[in-house]
Design a protein around this motif. Structure first.
Motif, short mmCIF file in Angstrom:
data_model
loop_
_atom_site.label_atom_id
_atom_site.label_comp_id
_atom_site.label_asym_id
_atom_site.label_seq_id
_atom_site.Cartn_x
_atom_site.Cartn_y
_atom_site.Cartn_z
N GLY A 151 0.80 -1.22 0.00
CA GLY A 151 0.00 0.00 0.00
C GLY A 151 0.83 1.27 0.00
N GLU A 152 1.91 1.29 0.77
CA GLU A 152 2.72 2.50 0.83
C GLU A 152 3.41 2.77 -0.50
OE1 GLU A 152 2.68 4.72 3.23
OE2 GLU A 152 1.22 3.44 4.25
N ALA A 153 3.91 1.73 -1.15
CA ALA A 153 4.55 1.90 -2.45
C ALA A 153 3.55 2.43 -3.47
CB ALA A 153 5.14 0.57 -2.93
N ALA A 154 2.31 1.95 -3.40
CA ALA A 154 1.28 2.43 -4.32
C ALA A 154 0.99 3.91 -4.09
CB ALA A 154 0.00 1.62 -4.14
N SER A 155 0.97 4.34 -2.83
CA SER A 155 0.69 5.75 -2.53
C SER A 155 1.80 6.66 -3.03
CB SER A 155 0.48 5.95 -1.02
OG SER A 155 1.68 5.75 -0.30
N LEU A 156 3.02 6.16 -3.10
CA LEU A 156 4.13 6.94 -3.64
C LEU A 156 4.04 7.03 -5.16
CD1 LEU A 156 7.05 5.46 -1.50
CD2 LEU A 156 6.13 7.79 -1.33
N ALA A 157 3.57 5.97 -5.79
CA ALA A 157 3.56 5.90 -7.25
C ALA A 157 2.55 6.84 -7.89
CB ALA A 157 3.29 4.47 -7.70
N ILE A 158 1.53 7.27 -7.16
CA ILE A 158 0.51 8.14 -7.76
C ILE A 158 0.82 9.62 -7.58
CG2 ILE A 158 -1.30 6.40 -7.55
CD1 ILE A 158 -2.37 7.90 -5.12
N MET A 159 1.92 9.96 -6.91
CA MET A 159 2.27 11.35 -6.67
C MET A 159 2.76 12.03 -7.95
SD MET A 159 4.33 10.80 -3.07
CE MET A 159 5.16 12.39 -3.20
N THR A 160 2.40 13.32 -8.12
CA THR A 160 2.96 14.14 -9.20
C THR A 160 3.73 15.29 -8.55
OG1 THR A 160 0.80 15.23 -9.39
CG2 THR A 160 1.31 13.51 -11.00
N THR A 161 3.09 16.46 -8.41
CA THR A 161 3.76 17.56 -7.72
C THR A 161 3.60 17.46 -6.20
OG1 THR A 161 1.81 18.95 -7.99
CG2 THR A 161 3.53 19.14 -9.65
N ASP A 162 2.98 16.41 -5.73
CA ASP A 162 2.85 16.18 -4.29
C ASP A 162 4.24 16.12 -3.66
OD1 ASP A 162 -0.20 14.65 -4.02
OD2 ASP A 162 0.81 14.68 -5.96
N SER A 163 4.37 16.68 -2.47
CA SER A 163 5.64 16.58 -1.75
C SER A 163 5.67 15.39 -0.80
CB SER A 163 5.92 17.87 -0.97
OG SER A 163 4.96 18.06 0.05
N VAL A 164 4.48 14.89 -0.44
CA VAL A 164 4.39 13.75 0.47
C VAL A 164 3.21 12.88 0.04
CG1 VAL A 164 5.41 14.91 2.47
CG2 VAL A 164 2.94 15.08 2.06
N PRO A 165 3.26 11.57 0.33
CA PRO A 165 2.09 10.72 0.06
C PRO A 165 0.99 11.01 1.06
CG PRO A 165 3.79 9.47 1.20
CD PRO A 165 4.39 10.82 0.90
N LYS A 166 -0.25 10.75 0.66
CA LYS A 166 -1.40 10.96 1.53
C LYS A 166 -2.10 9.63 1.77
CE LYS A 166 -0.85 15.20 -0.46
NZ LYS A 166 0.01 15.51 -1.63
N THR A 167 -2.15 9.20 3.01
CA THR A 167 -2.81 7.94 3.34
C THR A 167 -3.64 8.11 4.61
OG1 THR A 167 -0.96 7.13 4.70
CG2 THR A 167 -0.90 6.60 2.34
N SER A 168 -4.61 7.21 4.79
CA SER A 168 -5.45 7.25 5.98
C SER A 168 -6.03 5.87 6.23
CB SER A 168 -6.58 8.27 5.81
OG SER A 168 -7.32 8.43 7.01
N VAL A 169 -6.18 5.51 7.50
CA VAL A 169 -6.75 4.22 7.88
C VAL A 169 -7.70 4.43 9.06
CG1 VAL A 169 -6.28 1.91 8.79
CG2 VAL A 169 -4.74 2.91 7.09
N HIS A 170 -8.84 3.76 9.01
CA HIS A 170 -9.79 3.77 10.13
C HIS A 170 -10.08 2.33 10.55
CE1 HIS A 170 -13.27 5.09 12.58
NE2 HIS A 170 -13.78 3.93 12.21
N ASP A 171 -9.98 2.08 11.86
CA ASP A 171 -10.32 0.77 12.42
C ASP A 171 -11.74 0.82 12.95
OD1 ASP A 171 -7.91 -0.85 12.14
OD2 ASP A 171 -6.99 0.61 13.49
N GLY A 172 -12.63 0.06 12.32
CA GLY A 172 -14.01 -0.02 12.78
C GLY A 172 -14.23 -1.18 13.71
N ASP A 173 -15.46 -1.54 13.91
CA ASP A 173 -15.82 -2.64 14.81
C ASP A 173 -15.74 -3.96 14.04
OD1 ASP A 173 -16.73 -4.21 16.86
OD2 ASP A 173 -18.79 -3.47 16.82
N GLY A 174 -14.53 -4.46 13.87
CA GLY A 174 -14.33 -5.71 13.14
C GLY A 174 -14.08 -5.50 11.66
N TRP A 175 -14.02 -4.26 11.19
CA TRP A 175 -13.77 -3.94 9.79
C TRP A 175 -12.87 -2.71 9.70
CZ3 TRP A 175 -15.57 0.99 9.20
CH2 TRP A 175 -16.60 1.40 10.06
N LYS A 176 -12.29 -2.47 8.54
CA LYS A 176 -11.39 -1.35 8.35
C LYS A 176 -11.69 -0.61 7.05
CE LYS A 176 -7.32 -3.13 10.83
NZ LYS A 176 -5.88 -3.45 10.72
N ILE A 177 -11.25 0.64 7.02
CA ILE A 177 -11.22 1.43 5.79
C ILE A 177 -9.80 1.93 5.59
CG2 ILE A 177 -12.04 3.50 4.59
CD1 ILE A 177 -14.59 3.35 6.27
N GLY A 178 -9.27 1.80 4.39
CA GLY A 178 -7.96 2.35 4.06
C GLY A 178 -8.09 3.29 2.88
#
Length: 385
Positions: free
Chosen positions: A139-166
């Motif tokens: 996942g981290e490598a993918a977030s780096l690969a989509i950058m253009t003029t971005d200076s940093v990758p943007k990622t976020s994760v939420h832990d739900g009640d037995g499920w997750k969102i990334g």
């Protein structure tokens, strides 16, 4: 781990020379299931890039196996050749994954109006290499690969009640509604039906990415995709999932705002006391798109008159002579007239807040924008050089 934090997903990011920097420029995200549910929202610009035209067709049945993303070229206004390139990208991914090409989303970002055989061959090579390198840690490598003029990758994760969102996102300029110039991939291992995924995604983007208005310019390539694996086996409470998705999308939108090209202030404009939510959005956006206001903030000048002048151009219901305005916690205007001295407002911090109370109702909305700087003008004057 970004998009691979939820169960059922693998990703990769590889470098194939689309960027002159030698950094990763092709990403692949694959949904291993058991569900292959998806939802997506696209730019509202009438001028749409070839990947958007392709992906809109893919989304007709709400089934997606994978998404291929490249930076280093928008593949927009490249004619039939460009659409064929997108089609071949999907076919290459489908062949290697042993799925249908009609279930492969494609995204591109970069300079508009460029594309040739070299571009096509590199995208296809990146698709092949990316699929070969898929992993649950990619996942981290993918977030780096989509950058253009971005200076940093943007990622976020939420832990739900037995499920997750990334989630992962890219974007640093042309940030305006209709999604801003962004590519966003969201993943979840919750159990959702197609109509549920679509409703949740639209609810989340409406109050997050569609409220990001950095420079008033709308891109041709915007796409926000939600992939649902159902691998957790948990069916979430609908309200809890919607809140979580809004949280992730807002987090990513604020990260995009903070990395906007050349910006020196991140400006949060809250409008309250509006008759309707639409009025609140219209008022907030009028300030966010006012170059005189944005220039004033760049110069650390709390010129609240520019706020009132901007909102006076809208059709929202309010009396301009009964409006209050705060800047960084100081009420500089009340009832359409001066209040506290401007000298009390400290605009030197990067985080800047503007609160506008229309005093006619109970609705509110928040718009995220940036100031207008020399660096922004310089960077965009030489973007294609």
């Amino acid at each position: 781990m970004s998009v691979t934090a939820p169960q059922g997903f693998e990703a990769a990011g590889v470098a194939v020379g689309l960027k002159s920097t030698g950094k990763p420029d092709v990403a692949v995200v694959v949904n291993r299931g058991p569900l292959k549910v998806a939802a997506a929202v696209f730019t509202s610009n009438r001028a749409k890039a070839n990947p958007i035209l392709w992906s809109q067709q893919v989304m007709h049945d709400g089934t997606v196996e994978a998404i291929v993303l490249n930076s280093g070229g928008a593949n927009c206004f490249t004619g039939p050749f460009g659409f064929q390139t997108t089609h071949q990208t999907a076919e290459k991914a489908a062949e290697l994954l042993e799925v249908s090409a009609g279930d492969i989303l494609v995204c591109s970002t970069g300079l508009i109006g460029t594309g040739d055989e070299v571009f096509r061959s590199k995208v296809l090579e990146g698709t092949e290499r990316g699929i070969a390198e898929l992993s649950a840690e990619g996942g981290e490598a993918a977030s780096l690969a989509i950058m253009t003029t971005d200076s940093v990758p943007k990622t976020s994760v939420h832990d739900g009640d037995g499920w997750k969102i990334g989630g992962m996102a890219k974007g640093a300029g042309m940030l305006a509604p209709g999604l801003a110039t962004m590519l966003v991939v969201l993943t979840t291992d919750a159990v959702l039906a197609v109509d549920e995924a679509d409703a949740h995604l639209r609810s989340a983007t409406r109050v997050s990415f569609d409220r990001l208005d950095s420079d008033g310019c709308m891109s041709t390539n915007d796409q926000v995709s939600l992939l649902v694996s159902g691998a957790s086996g948990v069916t979430p409470d609908p309200d809890a999932f919607r809140r979580a998705l809004i949280e992730v999308c807002t987090d990513l939108a604020v990260q995009l705002q903070s990395d906007a090209e050349g910006a020196s202030h991140d400006i949060t404009i809250e409008v309250r006391g509006a008759a309707t939510e639409d009025d609140a959005v219209e008022v907030g956006r009028s300030v966010a798109r006012n170059n005189l206001f944005k220039a004033a903030i760049f110069g650390n000048d709390p010129n609240w008159g520019r706020v009132l002048a901007a909102i006076g151009t809208t059709g929202a219901a309010f009396d301009p002579y009964d409006v209050d305005v705060w800047m960084n916690g100081v009420r500089v205007c009340t009832a359409g007239g001066p209040d506290r001295p401007r000298e009390e407002v400290d605009l030197t911090p990067r985080a800047t807040s503007v609160l506008i109370d229309l005093r006619v109702g109970a609705e509110s909305a928040t718009i995220f924008t940036n100031d207008l700087t020399h660096d922004y003008v310089h960077e965009n004057s030489a973007y294609s050089s």
